[in-house]
Scaffold this active site. Structure first.
Site, PDB file in Angstrom:
ATOM      1  N   LYS A 114       0.865  -1.184   0.000  1.00 19.30           N
ATOM      2  CA  LYS A 114       0.000   0.000   0.000  1.00 19.30           C
ATOM      3  C   LYS A 114       0.892   1.221   0.000  1.00 19.30           C
ATOM      4  O   LYS A 114       2.069   1.137   0.389  1.00 19.30           O
ATOM      5  CB  LYS A 114      -0.878   0.002   1.263  1.00 19.30           C
ATOM      6  CG  LYS A 114      -2.144   0.810   1.140  1.00 19.30           C
ATOM      7  CD  LYS A 114      -3.265   0.046   0.455  1.00 19.30           C
ATOM      8  CE  LYS A 114      -4.488   0.899   0.275  1.00 19.30           C
ATOM      9  NZ  LYS A 114      -5.640   0.079  -0.165  1.00 19.30           N
TER      10      LYS A 114
HETATM   11  P1  NAD Z   1     -12.907   7.630  -3.397  1.00 22.90           P
HETATM   12  O1  NAD Z   1     -11.861   8.635  -3.147  1.00 22.90           O
HETATM   13  O2  NAD Z   1     -13.302   7.337  -4.801  1.00 22.90           O
HETATM   14  O3  NAD Z   1     -14.225   7.997  -2.582  1.00 22.90           O
HETATM   15  C1  NAD Z   1     -14.241   8.183  -1.202  1.00 22.90           C
HETATM   16  C2  NAD Z   1     -15.632   8.648  -0.798  1.00 22.90           C
HETATM   17  O4  NAD Z   1     -15.729   8.651   0.629  1.00 22.90           O
HETATM   18  C3  NAD Z   1     -15.954  10.058  -1.247  1.00 22.90           C
HETATM   19  O5  NAD Z   1     -17.329  10.144  -1.583  1.00 22.90           O
HETATM   20  C4  NAD Z   1     -15.644  10.894  -0.010  1.00 22.90           C
HETATM   21  O6  NAD Z   1     -16.380  12.118  -0.008  1.00 22.90           O
HETATM   22  C5  NAD Z   1     -16.112   9.949   1.071  1.00 22.90           C
HETATM   23  N1  NAD Z   1     -15.490  10.134   2.384  1.00 22.90           N
HETATM   24  C6  NAD Z   1     -14.196  10.403   2.654  1.00 22.90           C
HETATM   25  N2  NAD Z   1     -14.008  10.507   3.985  1.00 22.90           N
HETATM   26  C7  NAD Z   1     -15.216  10.287   4.548  1.00 22.90           C
HETATM   27  C8  NAD Z   1     -15.690  10.271   5.885  1.00 22.90           C
HETATM   28  N3  NAD Z   1     -14.858  10.498   6.907  1.00 22.90           N
HETATM   29  N4  NAD Z   1     -17.002  10.014   6.092  1.00 22.90           N
HETATM   30  C9  NAD Z   1     -17.830   9.780   5.057  1.00 22.90           C
HETATM   31  N5  NAD Z   1     -17.448   9.796   3.778  1.00 22.90           N
HETATM   32  C10 NAD Z   1     -16.164  10.047   3.532  1.00 22.90           C
HETATM   33  O7  NAD Z   1     -12.394   6.289  -2.662  1.00 22.90           O
HETATM   34  P2  NAD Z   1     -12.789   4.784  -2.996  1.00 22.90           P
HETATM   35  O8  NAD Z   1     -11.800   4.261  -3.973  1.00 22.90           O
HETATM   36  O9  NAD Z   1     -14.240   4.679  -3.272  1.00 22.90           O
HETATM   37  O10 NAD Z   1     -12.451   4.082  -1.599  1.00 22.90           O
HETATM   38  C11 NAD Z   1     -13.386   4.034  -0.540  1.00 22.90           C
HETATM   39  C12 NAD Z   1     -12.990   2.931   0.426  1.00 22.90           C
HETATM   40  O11 NAD Z   1     -12.967   1.676  -0.274  1.00 22.90           O
HETATM   41  C13 NAD Z   1     -11.603   3.085   1.048  1.00 22.90           C
HETATM   42  O12 NAD Z   1     -11.647   2.578   2.370  1.00 22.90           O
HETATM   43  C14 NAD Z   1     -10.734   2.199   0.177  1.00 22.90           C
HETATM   44  O13 NAD Z   1      -9.572   1.767   0.853  1.00 22.90           O
HETATM   45  C15 NAD Z   1     -11.698   1.065  -0.100  1.00 22.90           C
HETATM   46  N6  NAD Z   1     -11.393   0.268  -1.289  1.00 22.90           N
HETATM   47  C16 NAD Z   1     -11.317   0.850  -2.527  1.00 22.90           C
HETATM   48  C17 NAD Z   1     -11.068   0.049  -3.632  1.00 22.90           C
HETATM   49  C18 NAD Z   1     -11.045   0.616  -5.029  1.00 22.90           C
HETATM   50  O14 NAD Z   1     -11.002  -0.182  -5.983  1.00 22.90           O
HETATM   51  N7  NAD Z   1     -11.099   1.911  -5.247  1.00 22.90           N
HETATM   52  C19 NAD Z   1     -10.870  -1.334  -3.478  1.00 22.90           C
HETATM   53  C20 NAD Z   1     -10.959  -1.893  -2.209  1.00 22.90           C
HETATM   54  C21 NAD Z   1     -11.229  -1.080  -1.121  1.00 22.90           C
END
Ligand code: NAD
Length: 424
Positions: A114
């Site tokens: 990561k």
């Molecule tokens: P992103 O940046 O596309 O979106 C994040 C979203 O969460 C946004 O809408 C933001 O406004 C919101 N957010 C941020 N902080 C917040 C808070 N404190 N309370 C409420 N909402 C909040 O990110 P993503 O890629 O969708 O990732 C989201 C989660 O999923 C993370 O934990 C990430 O590690 C996990 N994840 C992502 C992927 C991927 O393929 N992108 C894969 C596995 C896990």
């Protein structure tokens, strides 16, 4: 001027404590050799870098970034890059550890890695983000590569960020290397279906769970926290498949309508720059209130540590489908289990992303690209196989779904380490 910090944070420390506690509990349930269990508690290597960027106002700001390899026994490192103010060495290490278990659980030949840069990405211009990404890539160049470590998107990074990383790496070596990152646009060697894979993969498991607990999707309600790559895709997919999505949120707060919200319209609204809570006709709610709205399916898809012993008893859902990494603490997990909540733990629920990333890497390596139905079929096959394995072990050993998922992942890594032995 403040003294430069390597990015220690309270949130990061709690996440790492949680990740190590999960490992310790699973290792004890597995009766793992203490020498092996102890090795797994530490990352293989961690690099901290300074990323100086000339901002649009002429100042040069030094950001702190990192890249952590937790364990590379099963293959090259795999894990996202996060641009957020919470990024710290501890947070990245916890996330890298979860990647190790996730890849092993899905039987994907990758280790756990990561990385991230501590910054406020939504407030930075495109030019600043490009400069940050290119310099960060140069700083971590010694660790990454298609056979060494393959980054992907995470919070506040996306297809554009991955393209800049791919380009920077390619410029350094002198030829195009699409396989150095996944989550790229299709035009630079990305895979069909990758962008949607985390949200869609999670929904496939939600539907398998609805079937198991005997709940009609057409009568089910859902609440989704976080409206980014994972949350918005999951919410749209649930809505398309006739689940009533009654609340969604972004970092600034949530929108609630018990009659259900049109997800296509909500996505158009946010793509046009609107905040979720500003959607017409909804009741604005805070992110903490949102988690406590009674619903059938709750999808935390934002950040870690959202469901804790403080609020777990007030959470009223039938299925908790974890899109985010580490959204639920172990204490909260026990409370929710006591309430009979069906939990799809993070390393299983959000593994669609890394699974499709694996497909992308395979396609880049073979220079042979698959069509979308093939990707969807393989994604669904791999995720449902892991889902069945987790449920079977949970039943056999009388442990939670989370412990079962961790036990499968950890035991696969441990077995490979045992065969490979201790170097030198
Ligand atoms: P992103 O940046 O596309 O979106 C994040 C979203 O969460 C946004 O809408 C933001 O406004 C919101 N957010 C941020 N902080 C917040 C808070 N404190 N309370 C409420 N909402 C909040 O990110 P993503 O890629 O969708 O990732 C989201 C989660 O999923 C993370 O934990 C990430 O590690 C996990 N994840 C992502 C992927 C991927 O393929 N992108 C894969 C596995 C896990």
């Amino acid at each position: 001027m403040p003294f430069p910090s390597w990015g220690e944070s309270q949130e990061g420390q709690s996440m790492l404590k949680e990740a190590v506690e999960q490992l310790d509990r699973a290792a004890s349930l597995l009766g793992l050799d203490p020498n092996l269990a102890d090795r797994l508690r530490y990352p293989k290597r961690a690099l901290v870098v300074t990323v100086p960027v000339r901002m649009d106002d002429g100042r040069v700001v030094s950001f702190t970034g990192n890249r952590v390899h937790h364990n590379l026994t099963l293959g090259p490192g795999k894990g996202g890059i996060r641009y957020a103010p919470t990024v710290s060495l501890e947070e990245t290490t916890a996330l890298a550890m979860w990647m190790t278990w996730k890849c092993a659980l899905m039987n994907i030949p990758f280790g756990g890695a990561k990385g991230g840069v501590c910054c406020d990405a939504p407030r930075m211009s495109r030019r600043e983000l490009q400069a940050l990404t290119r310099r960060y890539t140069s700083e971590i160049f010694m660790l990454i590569g298609p056979e060494k470590d393959i980054p992907a998107p995470d919070m506040y990074t996306n297809e554009q960020t991955m393209s800049w990383i791919m380009d920077t790496y390619s410029m350094q070596v002198g030829y195009s290397v699409p396989g150095v990152v996944t989550g790229k646009p299709v035009s630079v060697g990305g895979s069909l279906g990758r962008r949607e894979a985390t949200g869609v993969g999670l929904c496939n498991l939600v539907f398998a769970s609805l079937l198991l607990i005997g709940l009609d999707p057409g009568k089910a309600t859902a609440v989704v926290q976080g409206f980014g790559n994972v949350g918005s895709v999951a919410a749209l997919e649930l809505w398309k498949r006739k689940v009533r999505v009654i609340a969604v949120s972004d970092v600034d707060g949530g929108a609630y309508d018990p009659k259900g919200i049109d997800m296509e319209a909500m996505i158009l609204h946010t793509e046009a720059g609107g905040k979720v809570s500003g959607f017409p006709g909804v009741k604005p709610v805070s992110n903490m209130e949102l988690l406590e709205i009674p619903c059938d399916i709750l999808v935390p898809a934002a950040t870690a540590g959202q469901i804790t012993k403080e609020n777990a008893s007030r959470i009223r859902c039938r299925i908790l489908a974890e899109g985010a990494n580490g959204p639920t603490t172990l204490e909260a997990d026990e409370i929710l289990q006591g309430k009979g909540v069906f939990i799809i733990p993070d390393i299983l629920g959000n593994a669609g992303g890394v699974t499709a990333s694996y497909f992308e890497w395979v396609q880049d390596t073979q220079k042979f690209f698959w069509d979308l139905p093939e990707i969807q079929r393989q994604l669904s096959r791999i995720m449902l196989r892991a889902f069945d394995e987790v449920l079977a072990l949970s039943k056999e050993k009388g442990v939670s779904h989370r412990m079962a998922a961790l036990m499968i992942g950890i035991s696969r890594v441990a077995e490979a380490m045992r065969f490979r032995g201790l170097y030198p």
